[in-house]
Design an enzyme around this catalytic site. Structure first.
Site: not given
Ligand code: NAP
Length: 256
Positions: A148, A161
Site C-alpha cells: 500500500s 493498517y
Molecule cells: P476490498 O474491496 O475491501 O476487498 C477486500 C478483500 O479481502 C475481499 O476479497 C475480502 O474477501 C478479502 N478478505 C478480507 N478479510 C478476509 C479474511 N479474513 N479472509 C479471507 N479474505 C478476506 O479491498 P481491495 O481494495 O480490493 O483491497 C485488496 C488489497 O489491496 C488489500 O490488501 C488492501 O489493503 C490493498 N490495497 C487497496 C487499496 C485501495 O485503494 N483499494 C490501496 C492499497 C492497498 P470477502 O469479500 O470474502 O470478505
C-alpha cells in the site's frame, strides 16, 4: 542469453492462488492472471467468488473456489493443499486479502488492531511460508504481496493498517533475500488510491477525497484494471531478476 521467448508474460500451465478473489482488486488480479493463461485457486471469505470463477472460465482457465477466513491460521494449509490436489502444484501466490479499520489511535480498539494484523500480515507470513516451501523444492515460484502507499506513509486514523502494510513490505524484502537464490521471486505491489470498497469511506469524505485527488499526478483514482498488467508482470518470467521490489501502481502519488 536464453533462447527467444515468444511471450515472456505467458502463464499457460501455471497455477495461481489469489486471496480475496471474490471482489475488488483481488478479483481483477485473478481474472488478469487467467487472461494470461493461469489456472486459479480463488480464496474468498464472505463474498461469493462465483463471478470471478465464471470470468476466469470464460477465458479458458480452470478455477476452484476455496472458502476460508485467512485470519484462521489453522485453515491456511487447506489453501495450499487445494492447489496441489486440484492442479498438481503451485506456481504463483498473490496475498491480496486485506481489511482496514479506521479510528484515531487513542480510540483504536485492540480487537481491530489484532484483526487487521491477523488478516493483513500474519496470514501473509504463513501463506508465504507454506507456498515458499513448495516453491523452493520445485526451484521456481512467484509470490506477490499486496502492500500500500501506507507501506511508506503513516496515513490518518489507520494505525493498524499502516503497521501491517509497512510490515508486508519488510517481509517481502526479508523473504526475497532468503529465496532469490532458490528461484523464488518475492515482490509486492503497492496500489495507490483505488476505487474499491476498501476506500469507500475516503471517497465519501468530500475533504479527504478532494485532497487525495489533488495529489495524484494522473488526475484520477486508480481502478482494479490498473493492477492487472503489473500483476501479470510479477507473476511471469518477465520479472525473473526482480526480488524484494515494492512496485508502486499509484498514478504518480509517491513522486509528488
Ligand atoms: P476490498 O474491496 O475491501 O476487498 C477486500 C478483500 O479481502 C475481499 O476479497 C475480502 O474477501 C478479502 N478478505 C478480507 N478479510 C478476509 C479474511 N479474513 N479472509 C479471507 N479474505 C478476506 O479491498 P481491495 O481494495 O480490493 O483491497 C485488496 C488489497 O489491496 C488489500 O490488501 C488492501 O489493503 C490493498 N490495497 C487497496 C487499496 C485501495 O485503494 N483499494 C490501496 C492499497 C492497498 P470477502 O469479500 O470474502 O470478505
Amino acid at each position: 542469453m536464453k533462447p527467444h521467448q515468444r511471450n515472456r508474460f505467458d502463464l499457460q500451465g501455471r497455477t495461481a492462488v489469489v486471496t480475496g478473489a471474490g471482489r475488488g482488486l483481488g478479483q481483477a488480479i485473478a481474472v488478469g492472471l487467467a487472461e494470461a493463461g493461469a489456472n486459479l485457486i480463488l480464496v474468498t471469505n464472505r463474498s461469493s467468488a462465483e463471478e470471478t470463477k465464471a470470468k476466469a472460465e470464460a477465458l479458458g482457465a480452470k478455477a476452484r473456489i476455496v472458502q476460508t477466513d485467512v485470519a484462521d491460521r489453522s485453515k491456511l494449509t487447506d489453501i495450499i493443499d487445494a492447489s496441489v490436489e486440484t492442479f498438481g502444484g503451485l506456481d504463483i501466490l498473490v496475498n491480496n486479502a486485506g481489511i482496514i479499520r479506521r479510528a484515531p489511535a487513542v480510540e483504536h480498539a485492540y480487537s481491530d488492531w489484532q484483526e487487521v494484523l491477523d488478516v493483513n500480515l500474519n496470514s501473509v507470513f504463513v501463506l508465504c511460508q507454506l507456498a515458499g516451501e513448495l516453491m523452493i523444492e520445485q526451484g521456481r515460484g512467484k509470490i506477490i504481496n499486496i502492500a500500500s502507499m501506507l507501506s511508506y506513509q503513516g496515513g490518518i486514523n489507520v494505525p493498524g493498517y499502516t503497521a501491517s502494510k509497512h510490515a508486508v513490505a519488510g517481509l517481502t524484502k526479508a523473504l526475497a533475500n532468503e529465496w532469490a537464490s532458490k528461484g523464488v521471486q518475492v515482490n509486492a505491489i503497492a496500489p495507490g488510491y483505488m476505487s474499491t470498497d476498501n476506500t469507500e469511506a475516503l471517497r465519501n469524505d468530500p475533504v479527504r477525497s478532494r485532497q487525495i485527488l489533488e495529489r495524484i499526478p494522473a488526475g484520477r483514482w486508480g481502478s482494479d484494471e490498473d493492477l492487472i498488467g503489473p500483476a501479470i508482470f510479477l507473476a511471469s518470467s518477465a520479472s525473473d531478476y526482480m526480488n524484494g521490489h515494492v512496485l508502486c501502481v499509484d498514478g504518480g502519488w509517491m513522486n509528488r
